[in-house]
Design a protein around this motif. Structure first.
Motif, short mmCIF file in Angstrom:
data_model
loop_
_atom_site.label_atom_id
_atom_site.label_comp_id
_atom_site.label_asym_id
_atom_site.label_seq_id
_atom_site.Cartn_x
_atom_site.Cartn_y
_atom_site.Cartn_z
N GLU A 122 25.32 8.11 -10.32
CA GLU A 122 24.00 7.63 -9.96
C GLU A 122 23.89 6.13 -10.21
OE1 GLU A 122 21.73 11.77 -11.32
OE2 GLU A 122 21.65 9.99 -12.59
N GLY A 123 22.69 5.60 -9.92
CA GLY A 123 22.44 4.19 -10.19
C GLY A 123 23.07 3.31 -9.12
N SER A 124 23.17 2.05 -9.43
CA SER A 124 23.66 1.07 -8.46
C SER A 124 25.14 0.79 -8.66
CB SER A 124 22.85 -0.22 -8.59
OG SER A 124 22.99 -0.75 -9.91
N ILE A 125 25.70 0.18 -7.64
CA ILE A 125 27.09 -0.29 -7.74
C ILE A 125 27.08 -1.54 -8.61
CG2 ILE A 125 29.08 -1.15 -6.47
CD1 ILE A 125 27.99 0.40 -4.03
N PRO A 126 27.81 -1.56 -9.73
CA PRO A 126 27.72 -2.71 -10.64
C PRO A 126 28.24 -4.00 -10.01
CG PRO A 126 29.50 -1.24 -11.31
CD PRO A 126 28.74 -0.53 -10.23
N SER A 127 27.50 -5.07 -10.24
CA SER A 127 27.90 -6.38 -9.68
C SER A 127 29.15 -6.92 -10.35
CB SER A 127 26.76 -7.37 -9.83
OG SER A 127 26.42 -7.54 -11.21
#
Length: 595
Positions: A455-460
């Motif tokens: 889940e969550g966003s793709i880490p920068s």
């Protein structure tokens, strides 16, 4: 008196003739060696290192480079021209140097046939012609050289059958014929070579069974016959040859099982290789008695049952490959053996791929050898979480753990694996977010986290992946917009797959950086935007799938520059206009623009 005088004169003449003829013989023999060397030189068409420039009248031939002579008769005894880049063929005149005992022409670019005249060299002890491009059959009369001990003809293009011409009087101790194009069966007469210590026939097209005569090879230390077409039962007597160190028959069609007393009568084994055959039965616990074992390679067979070996006793173990068998019973106790591997301080490769192993990974994983570089646990039935102690495996470069039942979070400690290049954790039940520490792995080339519940966003933080060529995150629950840092990964060339997630937002103009990318799949997300015209800069694209999103507007006319496209799916979006018109000039194999 006259008759007596004539008789004495006749004797003098005969003696003189004998002296003259003897001198002529010795003179012509030395001359014939020189002539033979010059004939050998004449067949060399390229001498990039100038190795044969000294082969002229300015020096005695015994001082020519690569030539050695005997002290007594000044005859050529050794010819050593290894690894000089010589191009050409081998002159039959080599058979005229009757005192020759050592020939080494290995690692050159010699072609043509091996002259049968070599078989005339009855003093010959060693012939090294390896790593060239010799063709044709192996001269049968070569094996009639009764003093011949070392034959190395590997890495050539030799064809035909191995001559069945090995005599019981032969002194051959090393016979290397691997990596050629030899056909037919293994000659039974090899069993006559009772002095044989090394036999390598691997990587040919040999057929048939292993000769029964091999039970006579009591001095055999190394045997490699892998990558051929051998069939039939593997003879049990091979496990009684007590001097064996290397036993390798991988990639054949041999049948059999490993004896329950394996290693008890062969304590010096360093390599056991039966991969890609039809072996069945169990893995003998007695293997732990092979205290010198470095390689145990049994992949792709039908071995089954419990792995009950105490690997902790194998201090020299470097590679353990049990992949592609039926080990385990999907039971929680299947991994009881695993902790014993932490005592193998030289272990570099551990491959347990595609078995039936159940249970959990113990924390002892973190105690494994710092030399461990390859760990494959994929396609088993492992459960639980990956222990955080995995962060201790600082030498690991490849980690496969796909298609298991792992749950929980991907441990943050994975970011400590600074040498990691390939990471496959797909098709498990991982949850939570992709750890930001994954951005520390600057050497990654392939990352596959697909088919989980992430889940969550793709880490920068992935901006540090300067060498990544493939990234697959499909089939998760990722949300939010795609970070622009992702489109800075200019090394992406194989695939970028973010399909089947909950990603949204727009595609930035920076997508133009992905000029090397072959496959782009953003299907089944919630992207809402017009397609950026900069996508036309991705000129290597072959597969483009943007289906099942909320894209709108018309297809940019600049897409006509995507000449490599073969498969395009833009269906189930809100595009307007005549989308296919822009793609008519591209010879697509498949185009889907349906509603």
């Amino acid at each position: 008196m006259l008759s007596s005088l004539l008789s004495k004169l006749a004797v003098i003449i005969v003696v003189a003739l004998v002296i003259h003829m003897t001198g002529a013989v010795y003179g012509s023999s030395a001359a014939s060696d020189q002539l033979a060397l010059l004939e050998i030189k004449s067949k060399i068409t390229l001498d990039p290192k100038g190795a044969l420039t000294s082969w002229n009248d300015s020096l005695p031939f015994c001082q020519w480079r690569g030539v050695a002579c005997g002290r007594r008769h000044r005859r050529v005894t050794m010819l050593d021209l290894q690894d000089l880049g010589l191009v050409g063929s081998l002159s039959p005149y080599i058979g005229n140097m009757s005192f020759l005992s050592y020939i080494n022409l290995g690692s050159n670019q010699l072609h043509g046939s091996i002259p049968p005249e070599i078989g005339h060299l009855y003093r010959l002890r060693s012939v090294y012609l390896f790593n060239n491009s010799f063709t044709g059959e192996i001269p049968a009369n070569m094996f009639s050289c009764s003093k011949l001990s070392f034959i190395k003809l590997q890495y050539n293009k030799l064809s035909g059958k191995i001559p069945n011409a090995f005599s019981s009087k032969s002194m051959i101790t090393v016979l290397h014929l691997h990596t050629n194009h030899l056909t037919g069966g293994i000659p039974p007469s090899i069993g006559n070579l009772t002095s044989l210590e090394e036999l390598s026939l691997a990587y040919n097209q040999l057929e048939g069974s292993i000769p029964d005569s091999f039970n006579q090879l009591k001095n055999l230390r190394k045997i490699g016959v892998g990558a051929n077409g051998l069939v039939g039962a593997f003879p049990s007597f091979m496990f009684n040859l007590s001097m064996l160190e290397i036993l390798s028959f991988s990639e054949n069609q041999l049948q059999g099982s490993l004896p329950s007393n394996l290693c008890l009568s062969q304590p010096h084994l360093t390599w056991i290789g039966f991969g890609s055959n039809h072996f069945n039965g169990f893995l003998p616990p007695s293997i732990s008695n092979c205290s010198e074992l470095e390689v145990l390679a049994l992949p792709n067979n039908y071995l089954k049952g419990e792995i009950a070996v105490d690997f902790g006793r194998l201090q020299h173990l470097n590679r353990l490959s049990l992949a592609g068998n039926k080990f385990g019973s999907k039971d929680r106790d299947d991994m009881n053996f695993f902790s014993s591997l932490s005592n193998c301080s030289n272990l570099e490769i551990l491959d347990l791929f595609r078995n039936q192993l159940g249970g959990v990974l113990p924390n002892s994983l973190g105690n494994f050898s710092s030399k461990l570089s390859y760990l494959a646990l994929d396609s088993n039935h492992l459960s639980g979480s990956i222990p955080s102690s995995i962060g201790n495996l600082l030498g690991i470069t490849t980690f496969f753990s796909s298609a298991n039942n792992f749950t929980g979070l991907i441990p943050e400690s994975i970011g400590k694996l600074q040498n990691l290049q390939i990471l496959y954790l797909d098709n498990n039940h991982f949850s939570g977010v992709i750890p930001r520490s994954i951005g520390n792995l600057s050497l990654l080339t392939k990352v596959v986290l697909a088919g989980n519940g992430l889940e969550g966003s793709i880490p920068s933080t992935i901006k540090s992946w300067k060498q990544v060529i493939a990234l697959d995150l499909h089939g998760n629950k990722l949300s939010g917009s795609v970070p622009k840092e992702l489109f800075q990964l200019t090394s992406l060339s194989i695939a970028l797959d973010l399909s089947q997630n909950n990603l949204s937002g727009v595609l930035p103009q920076e997508i133009s950086n992905l000029k090397l990318l072959g496959t782009l799949d953003f299907s089944m997300n919630r992207f809402t935007c017009e397609l950026p015209s900069s996508l036309s800069s991705c000129t290597s694209l072959e597969n483009l799938n943007l289906s099942s999103n909320l894209f709108y507007g018309s297809m940019p006319e600049s897409f006509i520059s995507l000449k490599a496209l073969e498969y395009v799916d833009l269906s189930r979006n809100n595009f307007s206009g005549h989308i296919s018109m822009y793609l008519q000039q591209i010879p697509l194999k498949q185009l889907n623009v349906g509603p």
